[in-house]
Design an enzyme around this catalytic site. Structure first.
Site, PDB file in Angstrom:
ATOM      1  N   SER A  95       0.833  -1.199   0.000  1.00 45.97           N
ATOM      2  CA  SER A  95       0.000   0.000   0.000  1.00 45.97           C
ATOM      3  C   SER A  95       0.875   1.259   0.000  1.00 45.97           C
ATOM      4  O   SER A  95       1.572   1.534  -0.959  1.00 45.97           O
ATOM      5  CB  SER A  95      -0.958  -0.021   1.199  1.00 45.97           C
ATOM      6  OG  SER A  95      -1.886   1.035   1.144  1.00 45.97           O
ATOM      7  N   HIS A 203      -8.677   1.003  -0.080  1.00 44.97           N
ATOM      8  CA  HIS A 203      -8.578   0.033  -1.170  1.00 44.97           C
ATOM      9  C   HIS A 203      -9.942  -0.545  -1.537  1.00 44.97           C
ATOM     10  O   HIS A 203     -10.113  -1.754  -1.675  1.00 44.97           O
ATOM     11  CB  HIS A 203      -7.585  -1.077  -0.811  1.00 44.97           C
ATOM     12  CG  HIS A 203      -6.225  -0.566  -0.484  1.00 44.97           C
ATOM     13  ND1 HIS A 203      -5.410   0.032  -1.422  1.00 44.97           N
ATOM     14  CD2 HIS A 203      -5.547  -0.513   0.697  1.00 44.97           C
ATOM     15  CE1 HIS A 203      -4.285   0.413  -0.839  1.00 44.97           C
ATOM     16  NE2 HIS A 203      -4.347   0.107   0.442  1.00 44.97           N
TER      17      HIS A 203
END
Length: 383
Positions: A95, A203
């Site tokens: 990430s 996400h």
């Protein structure tokens, strides 16, 4: 010699996480000072004072803080390694960590990456305020319960797979109002759940407005070709171009992190070892389940970077020495026409190789030069 670096993401922050790093390394201190100037607030204080830790739980602060800490660790390590010979052949980041990988891999400058990370954190915080969402990690789902669980997910279009971390852990984004029901369903199937301490459902579609803003923001920056392979969270594969990086960075906000796929590809590439750089050893646990524990090394703010750089050099040199010994074996076992000239050439090549091996440090350029030298000395040897 092949090794790589993985960078942790949000959630790896710890109190006073850069205090020792800033105190012990002048270059790290300079990077934090530059960050203070760019951000307009003291990231140095935020990452040094334990009483400021609560602020690190907010995305707009934690993301710049983690990025600068990780980049500073890489920068100091790179200084100690000095030669490009010892730098990694691939990088990846979970990430937020993907941004550190891109900066460390030469795709973006430190200053530009920090600005982009700061904007990313702000956009994600703003998106999180639009709907009360969160993230829940599910671990240990039995194989025979997968179909039942998948059926439940298909009935809830507002529950999204956010991170595929491993074969045994997946993180989901969802409205907070569904957490209790979700936990009950997973518990009945024999799995464990844990709600993460985050501001929103990252996400996933909950980050749609952040994605749109980041698409425009990305256009303002210069990107260069990477100095090594860098894995993309969205595809799980190595980035192929600058254009692909610009396209996938915003998409990362609304797409699942395919970390499991990235780890599988890393393992398949058979690296000699992998460094995890981050405030806390988060990714190491998963890597050690699929790689030998001694091949995974965590580098954190309190690590002895001098010792770690020495170990990288030694591991690299040992691998190159083994390759030279293989060349010696090929030389000794090669066919000969029996002439005195060939025998003398073979002897000179053998002495040359043994001097290299006994000399200590051996880099890849010396190995390549040794192969060429031996070909010149003994024309019939194929190395």
């Amino acid at each position: 010699m092949s090794y790589g670096i993985v960078f942790t993401g949000q959630g790896s922050q710890v109190p006073s996480m850069a205090k020792e790093l800033i105190r012990n390394y002048a270059s790290a201190k300079e990077l934090f000072s530059e960050a203070d100037h760019i951000l307009g607030y003291s990231l140095t204080a935020l990452c040094s004072n334990e009483e400021d830790y609560d602020r690190l739980n907010y995305t707009r602060f934690s993301q710049p803080a983690i990025f600068v800490t990780e980049y500073a660790l890489f920068y100091v390590l790179k200084e100690y390694l000095q030669e490009n010979e010892y730098l990694p052949s691939f990088m990846a980041g979970h990430s937020l960590g993907e941004y550190t990988a891109l900066a460390s891999g030469g795709v973006m400058s430190f200053a530009d990456t920090l600005r982009l990370v700061s904007r990313r954190g702000e956009y994600m915080s703003a998106s999180a305020e639009e709907m009360d969402s969160t993230m829940v990690a599910v671990s240990g789902m039995p194989d025979d319960a997968t179909l039942i669980f998948d059926d439940y997910l298909q009935k809830h279009h507002d529950i999204f797979v956010a991170c595929e971390n491993s074969n045994t852990q997946t993180v989901y984004s969802m409205p907070k109002k569904l957490v209790k029901e979700f936990a009950g369903v997973t518990s009945k199937q024999g799995a464990r759940t844990k709600e993460l301490s985050v501001e929103g459902g990252f996400h996933s579609a909950f980050m749609s407005s952040a994605k749109c803003k980041l698409e425009e923001e990305v256009k303002r920056y210069d990107f260069k070709e990477a100095t090594c392979q860098i894995y993309a969270n969205v595809s799980g594969d190595v980035y192929q171009s600058v254009d692909e990086i610009k396209k996938l960075l915003p998409e990362q906000l609304t797409n699942r992190v395919r970390w499991k796929d990235i780890v599988e590809k890393i393992v398949a590439s058979r690296p000699d070892f992998v460094l995890e750089i981050g405030p806390a050893p988060v990714l190491s646990y998963g890597l050690k389940k699929v790689m030998a524990a001694e091949k995974v090394i965590h580098v954190g703010p309190t690590s002895d970077i001098t010792e770690i750089s020495r170990e990288i050099r030694e591991r690299t040199n040992e691998k190159n020495r083994k390759e030279l010994k293989g060349i010696v074996r090929a030389l000794v076992c090669s066919k000969s026409d029996g002439t005195m000239e060939t025998l003398l050439r073979r002897e000179r090549a053998y002495d040359y190789l043994m001097d290299l091996i006994k000399g200590g440090a051996v880099d890849s350029r010396q190995v390549a030069a040794a192969k060429n030298r031996c070909r010149e000395l003994v024309q019939r040897v194929v190395l």
